[in-house]
Scaffold this motif. Structure first.
Motif, PDB file in Angstrom:
ATOM      1  N   TRP A  69      45.547  37.934  22.321  1.00  0.00           N
ATOM      2  CA  TRP A  69      46.658  38.394  21.466  1.00  0.00           C
ATOM      3  C   TRP A  69      46.207  38.484  20.000  1.00  0.00           C
ATOM      4  O   TRP A  69      46.494  39.457  19.301  1.00  0.00           O
ATOM      5  N   ALA A  70      45.462  37.477  19.565  1.00  0.00           N
ATOM      6  CA  ALA A  70      45.011  37.468  18.163  1.00  0.00           C
ATOM      7  C   ALA A  70      44.005  38.593  17.909  1.00  0.00           C
ATOM      8  O   ALA A  70      43.880  39.078  16.779  1.00  0.00           O
ATOM      9  N   ALA A  71      43.295  38.999  18.979  1.00  0.00           N
ATOM     10  CA  ALA A  71      42.249  40.011  18.795  1.00  0.00           C
ATOM     11  C   ALA A  71      42.803  41.437  18.760  1.00  0.00           C
ATOM     12  O   ALA A  71      42.092  42.374  18.388  1.00  0.00           O
ATOM     13  N   LEU A  72      44.061  41.614  19.164  1.00  0.00           N
ATOM     14  CA  LEU A  72      44.652  42.959  19.051  1.00  0.00           C
ATOM     15  C   LEU A  72      44.710  43.359  17.577  1.00  0.00           C
ATOM     16  O   LEU A  72      44.738  42.492  16.690  1.00  0.00           O
ATOM     17  N   THR A  73      44.772  44.633  17.326  1.00  0.00           N
ATOM     18  CA  THR A  73      44.947  45.029  15.928  1.00  0.00           C
ATOM     19  C   THR A  73      46.385  44.704  15.508  1.00  0.00           C
ATOM     20  O   THR A  73      47.286  44.614  16.345  1.00  0.00           O
ATOM     21  N   ALA A  74      46.550  44.571  14.206  1.00  0.00           N
ATOM     22  CA  ALA A  74      47.899  44.305  13.690  1.00  0.00           C
ATOM     23  C   ALA A  74      48.853  45.410  14.139  1.00  0.00           C
ATOM     24  O   ALA A  74      50.003  45.154  14.499  1.00  0.00           O
ATOM     25  N   ARG A  75      48.372  46.646  14.144  1.00  0.00           N
ATOM     26  CA  ARG A  75      49.220  47.775  14.540  1.00  0.00           C
ATOM     27  C   ARG A  75      49.644  47.646  16.009  1.00  0.00           C
ATOM     28  O   ARG A  75      50.794  47.937  16.361  1.00  0.00           O
ATOM     29  N   GLU A  76      48.713  47.188  16.866  1.00  0.00           N
ATOM     30  CA  GLU A  76      49.074  47.031  18.291  1.00  0.00           C
ATOM     31  C   GLU A  76      50.162  45.962  18.458  1.00  0.00           C
ATOM     32  O   GLU A  76      51.131  46.155  19.200  1.00  0.00           O
ATOM     33  N   ARG A  77      50.020  44.854  17.747  1.00  0.00           N
ATOM     34  CA  ARG A  77      51.067  43.806  17.841  1.00  0.00           C
ATOM     35  C   ARG A  77      52.379  44.336  17.275  1.00  0.00           C
ATOM     36  O   ARG A  77      53.453  44.118  17.825  1.00  0.00           O
ATOM     37  N   LYS A 149      42.885  35.622   6.462  1.00  0.00           N
ATOM     38  CA  LYS A 149      44.019  34.908   7.070  1.00  0.00           C
ATOM     39  C   LYS A 149      43.906  35.040   8.580  1.00  0.00           C
ATOM     40  O   LYS A 149      43.691  36.149   9.090  1.00  0.00           O
ATOM     41  N   GLN A 150      44.093  33.929   9.277  1.00  0.00           N
ATOM     42  CA  GLN A 150      44.021  33.943  10.739  1.00  0.00           C
ATOM     43  C   GLN A 150      45.238  33.234  11.340  1.00  0.00           C
ATOM     44  O   GLN A 150      45.801  32.337  10.696  1.00  0.00           O
ATOM     45  N   PRO A 151      45.599  33.604  12.568  1.00  0.00           N
ATOM     46  CA  PRO A 151      46.770  32.949  13.173  1.00  0.00           C
ATOM     47  C   PRO A 151      46.548  31.453  13.368  1.00  0.00           C
ATOM     48  O   PRO A 151      45.435  31.018  13.657  1.00  0.00           O
ATOM     49  N   VAL A 152      47.626  30.697  13.228  1.00  0.00           N
ATOM     50  CA  VAL A 152      47.552  29.242  13.387  1.00  0.00           C
ATOM     51  C   VAL A 152      47.142  28.860  14.812  1.00  0.00           C
ATOM     52  O   VAL A 152      46.421  27.889  15.028  1.00  0.00           O
ATOM     53  N   GLY A 153      47.616  29.602  15.821  1.00  0.00           N
ATOM     54  CA  GLY A 153      47.328  29.257  17.225  1.00  0.00           C
ATOM     55  C   GLY A 153      48.629  29.184  17.998  1.00  0.00           C
ATOM     56  O   GLY A 153      49.579  29.901  17.709  1.00  0.00           O
ATOM     57  N   VAL A 154      48.675  28.250  18.960  1.00  0.00           N
ATOM     58  CA  VAL A 154      49.889  28.134  19.786  1.00  0.00           C
ATOM     59  C   VAL A 154      51.000  27.470  18.955  1.00  0.00           C
ATOM     60  O   VAL A 154      50.783  26.433  18.323  1.00  0.00           O
ATOM     61  N   ARG A 170      63.838  34.731  14.201  1.00  0.00           N
ATOM     62  CA  ARG A 170      63.310  34.282  12.913  1.00  0.00           C
ATOM     63  C   ARG A 170      62.031  33.452  13.058  1.00  0.00           C
ATOM     64  O   ARG A 170      61.228  33.369  12.134  1.00  0.00           O
ATOM     65  N   LYS A 171      61.860  32.812  14.215  1.00  0.00           N
ATOM     66  CA  LYS A 171      60.643  32.030  14.450  1.00  0.00           C
ATOM     67  C   LYS A 171      59.601  32.825  15.239  1.00  0.00           C
ATOM     68  O   LYS A 171      58.421  32.852  14.899  1.00  0.00           O
ATOM     69  N   VAL A 172      60.077  33.451  16.319  1.00  0.00           N
ATOM     70  CA  VAL A 172      59.138  34.071  17.246  1.00  0.00           C
ATOM     71  C   VAL A 172      58.498  35.326  16.635  1.00  0.00           C
ATOM     72  O   VAL A 172      57.293  35.550  16.776  1.00  0.00           O
ATOM     73  N   ALA A 173      59.294  36.136  15.923  1.00  0.00           N
ATOM     74  CA  ALA A 173      58.749  37.400  15.411  1.00  0.00           C
ATOM     75  C   ALA A 173      57.605  37.183  14.411  1.00  0.00           C
ATOM     76  O   ALA A 173      56.548  37.809  14.550  1.00  0.00           O
ATOM     77  N   PRO A 174      57.754  36.296  13.402  1.00  0.00           N
ATOM     78  CA  PRO A 174      56.612  36.117  12.506  1.00  0.00           C
ATOM     79  C   PRO A 174      55.410  35.486  13.202  1.00  0.00           C
ATOM     80  O   PRO A 174      54.260  35.820  12.891  1.00  0.00           O
ATOM     81  N   ALA A 175      55.681  34.573  14.156  1.00  0.00           N
ATOM     82  CA  ALA A 175      54.564  33.946  14.875  1.00  0.00           C
ATOM     83  C   ALA A 175      53.765  35.014  15.623  1.00  0.00           C
ATOM     84  O   ALA A 175      52.528  35.078  15.522  1.00  0.00           O
ATOM     85  N   LEU A 176      54.473  35.879  16.352  1.00  0.00           N
ATOM     86  CA  LEU A 176      53.780  36.920  17.127  1.00  0.00           C
ATOM     87  C   LEU A 176      53.109  37.927  16.204  1.00  0.00           C
ATOM     88  O   LEU A 176      51.989  38.385  16.467  1.00  0.00           O
ATOM     89  N   LEU A 479      50.048  31.451   9.379  1.00  0.00           N
ATOM     90  CA  LEU A 479      48.670  31.881   9.107  1.00  0.00           C
ATOM     91  C   LEU A 479      47.883  30.734   8.481  1.00  0.00           C
ATOM     92  O   LEU A 479      48.416  29.971   7.674  1.00  0.00           O
ATOM     93  N   GLU A 480      46.621  30.647   8.869  1.00  0.00           N
ATOM     94  CA  GLU A 480      45.695  29.727   8.194  1.00  0.00           C
ATOM     95  C   GLU A 480      44.874  30.554   7.218  1.00  0.00           C
ATOM     96  O   GLU A 480      44.546  31.712   7.490  1.00  0.00           O
ATOM     97  N   MET A 481      44.522  29.912   6.120  1.00  0.00           N
ATOM     98  CA  MET A 481      43.676  30.572   5.137  1.00  0.00           C
ATOM     99  C   MET A 481      42.243  30.111   5.386  1.00  0.00           C
ATOM    100  O   MET A 481      42.007  28.922   5.571  1.00  0.00           O
TER     101      MET A 481
END
Ligand code: SIN
Length: 489
Positions: A69-77, A149-154, A170-176, A479-481
């Motif tokens: 999921w993290a490897a998809l492009t931002a546009r694909e997500r 910036k990289q996703p935090v994970g699960v 409000r939680k799920v959309a930004p996480a995804l 996101l992690e920096m």
């Protein structure tokens, strides 16, 4: 396991949601819990009662899906989030009906909540494409300094019963959008609209394991697993400060990241230079939206002495007109309280205030001998020692407190462990700035009784929470920096 006719009779296209009672990964399908309509007491559904062992399976699935999921492009997500948003819009009447059945709020408010949920998903479908890093001028010529910036994970997301759809979004959309995968535990009183939204997410094309739903009656056990499982990197929770403290302690062993939106005790201040009719409108919104069951509900109304009588009269008159009833009745403004505990709390607050000298101007009693309906209530002659002035009521009860000194009222407004939302009405610009800056709250409504928006950072200070939801800041929380230092150039 079943969804009852009491629910499906309200739906135009129930098939769109599949079998709402089926969920991936339940190890003991015989364990069930019931969901009831708080307005009628009718049984709506029997759902699988998932246990900590099921949460482990869901976390493993989320962890397995994480890299892909993290490897998809931002546009694909983003594209999948757009599809999900569109499906929610297309099925908004049915989602609103499910929400009203399980939570009780008037169907017009339920529709507005579904629209709000869709707006969050749309916002983060857009924001997914704007996760920018930084380049920093290096202190020497042979280096380049870069931040990515990289996703935090699960992410473990725990959502409340009062806004069971918009809090999921409000939680799920930004996480995804950030590239995280999610294990979602909706409140046990209101899991069905979350289940319906997740069913639509599957149709939208989220890959297996990206978004995992836990139906469970034991929120504490599920929360414990989410907080202690090392594969979960972040917890996002909306609920009481008391439960927030427990989860924070459980997360501390692994220094897990947290975003918490917790309790409030919002002051609503009407100064003598306010437009009184506008202040009455704002107070009705801030106090009685969702039957007073919001963390940002005005909990204490402070009114300056010279306008106290006028405001109290006009406000009480408006409150008398609010109709209480089943959320599907067209003129209902206030539905039932969520359960008998909520009813007992509001009754205790009224009784305590009356014993200490307060005056009930309208309402003050439960409606009927069964059910959880309570009259919209206004109480005056309120003083600081009463429970209503100190605790969050979470119901349709408005205590009005008279004040003389504008500096003293700010001190009183700030004299609480909470710091989520505050409101005030005034027209003098100097006063507006002074008060806005002096209130120790994460959000301040100035001449408005409503401020929640997908475009703005929602959250509190002090013991009302950590982090923000909505706006570009809501994405940063997932996101992690990472600082990259490239040398030898
Ligand atoms: C709440 O979290 O209780 C309020 C949510 C909102 O106003 O959107």
């Amino acid at each position: 396991m079943a969804i009852m006719r009491a629910l499906t009779k309200h739906l135009k296209s129930p098939k769109a949601f599949g079998d709402l009672a089926s969920v991936d990964g339940s190890t003991n399908p015989r364990a069930q819990f019931a969901v009831h309509n708080p307005s009628t007491g009718e049984l709506l559904a029997q759902l699988p009662d998932m246990q900590a062992a099921d949460v482990v399976i869901a976390i493993d699935r989320a962890d397995a899906a994480r890299e892909h999921w993290a490897a998809l492009t931002a546009r694909e997500r983003s594209d999948i989030l757009w599809k999900w948003q569109q499906l929610i819009v297309n099925h908004s009447d049915d989602l609103a009906a499910i929400l009203t059945c399980e939570m009780g709020k008037p169907v017009a408010e339920a529709k507005s909540e579904i629209a709000h949920a869709a707006a969050y998903i749309k916002w983060y479908a857009e924001e997914a494409n704007r996760v920018y890093g930084e380049t920093i001028p290096a202190p020497s010529t042979d280096r380049r300094l870069i931040v990515i910036k990289q996703p935090v994970g699960v992410v473990g997301a725990i959502t409340p019963w009062n806004f069971p759809a918009s809090m999921v979004a409000r939680k799920v959309a930004p996480a995804l959008a950030a590239g995280c995968t999610v294990v979602l535990k909706p409140a046990e009183q209101t899991p069905l609209v979350a289940g319906a939204m997740i069913a639509l997410a599957k149709t939208a094309g989220f890959l297996d394991g990206v978004l995992n739903l836990i139906y469970a009656s034991d929120g504490i056990a599920i929360g414990k697993e989410l907080c202690s499982n090392p594969k979960v990197r972040k917890i996002s929770f909306t609920g009481s400060t008391e439960v927030g403290r427990l989860l924070m302690r459980q997360c501390s062993d692994q220094i897990k990241r947290i975003s918490f939106e917790l309790g409030g005790n919002a002051p609503f201040i009407v100064f003598d230079d306010a437009d009184i009719d506008a202040a009455v409108d704002g107070a009705i919104q801030a106090k009685f939206r969702n039957g007073g069951q919001t963390c940002v509900s005005a909990n204490r109304l402070y009114v300056q002495a010279s306008v106290y009588h006028l405001f109290s009269e006009r406000f009480t008159e408006r409150v008398r007109q609010l109709r209480v009833g089943d959320g599907f009745m067209p003129d209902t403004a206030i539905g039932p309280l969520i359960d008998s505990h909520a009813l007992a709390k509001i009754e205790a607050h009224v009784n305590d205030a009356v014993q200490k000298g307060a005056m009930v101007r309208c309402g003050g009693r439960r409606i009927g001998s069964t059910g959880t309906f309570f009259e919209p209530t206004v109480i005056t002659n309120v003083v600081g020692s009463m429970r209503i002035a100190q605790e969050e009521t979470f119901g349709p009860l408005a205590p009005i407190i008279r004040f003389d000194d504008p500096d003293q009222v700010i001190r009183e407004a700030n004299d609480t462990i909470y710091g989520l939302a505050a409101y005030f009405y005034a027209s003098n610009l100097k006063r507006v700035w002074r008060v806005a800056e002096a209130l120790e709250y994460g959000m301040v409504g100035i001449n408005t009784g409503r401020m929640s928006s997908e475009a703005a950072p929602f959250g509190g200070v002090k013991q009302s929470g950590i982090g923000r939801e909505g706006s570009r800041h809501g994405l940063e929380d997932y996101l992690e920096m990472k600082y990259l230092c490239m040398g030898g150039l």
